[in-house]
Design a protein around this motif. Structure first.
Motif, PDB file in Angstrom:
ATOM      1  N   CYS A 407       0.850  -1.192   0.000  1.00 39.91           N
ATOM      2  CA  CYS A 407       0.000   0.000   0.000  1.00 39.91           C
ATOM      3  C   CYS A 407       0.883   1.238   0.000  1.00 39.91           C
ATOM      4  O   CYS A 407       2.104   1.149   0.108  1.00 39.91           O
ATOM      5  CB  CYS A 407      -0.923   0.000   1.209  1.00 39.91           C
ATOM      6  N   MET A 408       0.251   2.399  -0.095  1.00 44.58           N
ATOM      7  CA  MET A 408       0.997   3.655   0.061  1.00 44.58           C
ATOM      8  C   MET A 408       0.912   4.057   1.537  1.00 44.58           C
ATOM      9  O   MET A 408       1.283   3.289   2.386  1.00 44.58           O
ATOM     10  CB  MET A 408       0.444   4.717  -0.887  1.00 44.58           C
ATOM     11  N   HIS A 409       0.365   5.237   1.845  1.00 45.06           N
ATOM     12  CA  HIS A 409       0.371   5.731   3.226  1.00 45.06           C
ATOM     13  C   HIS A 409      -0.778   5.183   4.063  1.00 45.06           C
ATOM     14  O   HIS A 409      -0.853   5.453   5.251  1.00 45.06           O
ATOM     15  CB  HIS A 409       0.283   7.249   3.196  1.00 45.06           C
ATOM     16  N   GLU A 410      -1.714   4.451   3.431  1.00 44.24           N
ATOM     17  CA  GLU A 410      -2.852   3.910   4.167  1.00 44.24           C
ATOM     18  C   GLU A 410      -3.335   2.657   3.456  1.00 44.24           C
ATOM     19  O   GLU A 410      -2.921   2.361   2.333  1.00 44.24           O
ATOM     20  CB  GLU A 410      -3.986   4.934   4.265  1.00 44.24           C
ATOM     21  N   PHE A 411      -4.183   1.891   4.137  1.00 41.67           N
ATOM     22  CA  PHE A 411      -4.731   0.694   3.513  1.00 41.67           C
ATOM     23  C   PHE A 411      -6.142   0.490   4.031  1.00 41.67           C
ATOM     24  O   PHE A 411      -6.525   1.056   5.070  1.00 41.67           O
ATOM     25  CB  PHE A 411      -3.859  -0.537   3.801  1.00 41.67           C
ATOM     26  N   VAL A 412      -6.906  -0.289   3.278  1.00 37.33           N
ATOM     27  CA  VAL A 412      -8.277  -0.588   3.696  1.00 37.33           C
ATOM     28  C   VAL A 412      -8.371  -2.072   3.984  1.00 37.33           C
ATOM     29  O   VAL A 412      -8.251  -2.903   3.072  1.00 37.33           O
ATOM     30  CB  VAL A 412      -9.302  -0.171   2.620  1.00 37.33           C
ATOM     31  N   ALA A 413      -8.550  -2.419   5.256  1.00 33.14           N
ATOM     32  CA  ALA A 413      -8.736  -3.810   5.654  1.00 33.14           C
ATOM     33  C   ALA A 413     -10.231  -4.095   5.692  1.00 33.14           C
ATOM     34  O   ALA A 413     -11.053  -3.173   5.702  1.00 33.14           O
ATOM     35  CB  ALA A 413      -8.108  -4.035   7.025  1.00 33.14           C
ATOM     36  N   SER A 414     -10.567  -5.392   5.704  1.00 33.93           N
ATOM     37  CA  SER A 414     -11.985  -5.742   5.727  1.00 33.93           C
ATOM     38  C   SER A 414     -12.268  -6.709   6.864  1.00 33.93           C
ATOM     39  O   SER A 414     -11.559  -7.700   7.050  1.00 33.93           O
ATOM     40  CB  SER A 414     -12.378  -6.391   4.402  1.00 33.93           C
ATOM     41  N   ALA A 415     -13.333  -6.422   7.621  1.00 31.71           N
ATOM     42  CA  ALA A 415     -13.754  -7.316   8.709  1.00 31.71           C
ATOM     43  C   ALA A 415     -14.850  -8.274   8.222  1.00 31.71           C
ATOM     44  O   ALA A 415     -15.558  -8.872   9.024  1.00 31.71           O
ATOM     45  CB  ALA A 415     -14.233  -6.507   9.903  1.00 31.71           C
ATOM     46  N   LYS A 416     -14.932  -8.449   6.892  1.00 29.96           N
ATOM     47  CA  LYS A 416     -16.000  -9.290   6.343  1.00 29.96           C
ATOM     48  C   LYS A 416     -15.908 -10.727   6.871  1.00 29.96           C
ATOM     49  O   LYS A 416     -16.899 -11.317   7.308  1.00 29.96           O
ATOM     50  CB  LYS A 416     -15.887  -9.275   4.816  1.00 29.96           C
ATOM     51  N   SER A 417     -14.690 -11.310   6.848  1.00 25.71           N
ATOM     52  CA  SER A 417     -14.563 -12.703   7.275  1.00 25.71           C
ATOM     53  C   SER A 417     -14.801 -12.840   8.782  1.00 25.71           C
ATOM     54  O   SER A 417     -15.401 -13.807   9.241  1.00 25.71           O
ATOM     55  CB  SER A 417     -13.186 -13.261   6.890  1.00 25.71           C
TER      56      SER A 417
END
Ligand code: PLP
Length: 516
Positions: A407-417
């Motif tokens: 990623c660059m300076h940020e990322f998007v994680a997912s709590a779907k699982s």
């Protein structure tokens, strides 16, 4: 009881006794939990300061003002002593989270540490006490600072013409779009459409609509990038501007940005770079070099202006030479004899802010830029990217990151699982993090990532802080889901009805229904 191990000492003290135990022991302490309003502390006749008896003829207000101008009864102000007022507000101030008290990984917000030296410098008498209506020859020093700020922002953007006027990122977008509209109108072109990808920050379509354009939202590819076919299908002689955040909202640098700019320029349109994410690319690449025609900065984000709760902000815009004449004014100019003057660009859209913009924040940004210098700025961005990738690596097995290896300076994680397996949502995790002494990440944005948790650690955090945060997430995911659904457990208010609070804000204790 809370896992107090990783809470700060102050919080352990505040939470080892339950709030009602504290209040039964000392009823006045209830105020520390901010359950009491200043009005509820009121006792008739209590005062902060008392004036000496009047030694000139005492005239009543009825003699001084006509009856039509008088209220029927005095306003029901709280009657409290000075210590009551001080404790009330100091206690209230500690209920909030801030970068000075907590790690604050709020994605798309760049909550980096605000050096205190900048605060001191911004308050120097020669800066804090000058009046904007002084004659330019009497405040040359301030104009020099603002001129140099324009020059530095132009250099970092790779776009030569700068206006410091806008007071926020969103206002920068709005002002730049009006600038583009003035340019097209001057050329006799009827361009009505502003395009943006579906992951765009909400301010992009809002600014475009306010500036009078039709807004067109584009689908993106499954890996979070601009879909070139989709973009092509909307390009024609009605296309005014394509607004794009780069690195984009999921923290990826758009690999086709040059091609995208070319596509826009081929149909006579302009490319707007939403510069709120400059923290990833300072001194590494420049919007002007990868095809942008206009951009805004968020001085309060990228350049350490203290912000949060809606201000204060500063959103200068930088544009290509051919758009410079339309910029909002005044801008600072340097004459041949070295005198600094204020000038309004020839075809300016006018003012968007009083005087020279939000000077207090511009000065803090100026101090930051001058302190780091060109090499330091690049290092800050490299460190921000490193920190984001480190945190991502620590969380990835718990909260997968759907888009991109790096990623660059940020990322998007997912709590779907996590939601599927344990019934625990991104909101539950975010709320529980507050009990652990961390500000929550941005949640449920961008909209196309299910159970999104957008994290931006910034360069100003240590490895220990990032590890502590990752450990907190790990611990939270091992906790009882029912306990998590009711979190936070240590804050004055647990889960307010956010929709009601936004749509029907209750701003007066006198008119609010009980319990709100
Ligand atoms: C913060 C932000 C904005 C808006 O900036 P404000 O100063 O809050 O008006 C616009 N776009 C992006 C991507 C942002 O993160």
């Amino acid at each position: 009881m809370l896992q107090s191990r990783i809470l700060s000492p102050r919080r352990i003290n505040a939470t080892t006794l339950a709030a009602d135990e504290v209040a039964s022991y000392n009823p006045l302490m209830r105020n520390q939990q901010a359950t009491q309003l200043l009005f509820e502390l009121s006792h008739p006749g209590r005062r902060g300061a008392r004036y000496p008896a009047c030694d000139v003829p005492d005239r009543t207000v009825n003699e001084l003002l006509p009856a039509t101008q008088l209220a029927e009864a005095p306003p029901p102000l709280p009657e409290v002593t000075e210590p009551d007022v001080v404790r009330h507000f100091v206690n209230l101030s500690t209920l909030n989270m801030s970068v000075d008290t907590h790690f604050y990984p709020l994605g798309s917000c760049t909550m980096k540490y605000n050096p205190k030296r900048h605060e001191r410098l911004a308050r120097l008498p020669g800066i804090g006490d000058v009046h904007p209506q002084q004659r330019p020859e009497d405040h040359q020093g301030m104009l020099v600072l603002l001129y140099e700020m324009q020059e530095m922002l132009a250099e970092i953007a790779g776009l030569p013409a700068v206006s410091l006027q806008p007071a926020a990122g969103a206002q920068g977008e709005f002002a730049a779009l009006l600038t583009a509209a003035a340019y097209f109108q001057d050329r006799g072109e009827q361009r009505t459409k502003v395009l943006f990808p579906s992951s765009a920050h909400g301010t992009n379509p809002a600014s475009a609509a306010l500036a009078g354009f039709d807004t067109v939202q584009l689908k993106q590819t499954s890996n979070g990038l601009v879909d070139l076919d989709e973009l092509q299908s909307h390009l024609d002689d009605r296309t005014a501007v394509f607004m794009i955040t780069n690195p984009n909202t999921v923290g990826l640098f758009e690999p086709n940005i040059k091609r995208i700019s070319q596509m826009l320029h081929d149909v006579g349109g302009l490319v707007y770079i939403d510069g709120a994410n400059m923290n990833a690319i300072l001194g590494i690449t420049r919007p002007g070099d990868f095809g942008g025609d206009m951009m805004h900065y968020n001085v309060h984000k990228t350049f350490t202006g203290p912000h949060g709760a809606g201000g204060p902000g500063s959103g200068p815009i930088a544009v290509r030479e051919f758009l410079g004449d339309y910029l909002p004014g005044p801008v600072v100019q340097k004459s041949v004899d070295g005198i600094f003057t204020l000038a309004t660009p020839a075809k300016s859209i006018g003012r968007v802010r009083s005087f020279f913009g939000n000077v207090g924040i511009l000065i803090r940004g100026y101090c930051y830029l001058r302190t780091l210098g060109a090499a330091g700025l690049r290092e800050a961005s490299e460190q921000a990217v490193l920190n984001a990738n480190y945190l991502k690596s620590q969380l990835q097995d718990l909260l997968p990151v759907p888009n991109g290896e790096l990623c660059m300076h940020e990322f998007v994680a997912s709590a779907k699982s996590v939601k599927q397996k344990q019934g625990v949502t991104a909101m539950d995790i975010a709320k529980r993090l507050l009990d652990y002494g961390f500000h929550a990440p941005t949640v449920y944005f961008p909209l196309d990532v299910p159970e999104a948790m957008m994290m931006e650690p910034t360069e100003t955090e240590s490895k220990e802080t990032l590890d502590a945060f990752a450990n907190a997430v790990r611990t939270i995911l091992s906790e009882d889901p029912d306990y998590l659904h009711a979190a936070p457990h240590s804050t004055a208010v647990s889960r307010p009805d956010e929709v009601a609070a936004g749509r029907q804000p209750c701003l007066s204790w006198m008119t609010c229904p009980a319990g709100q």
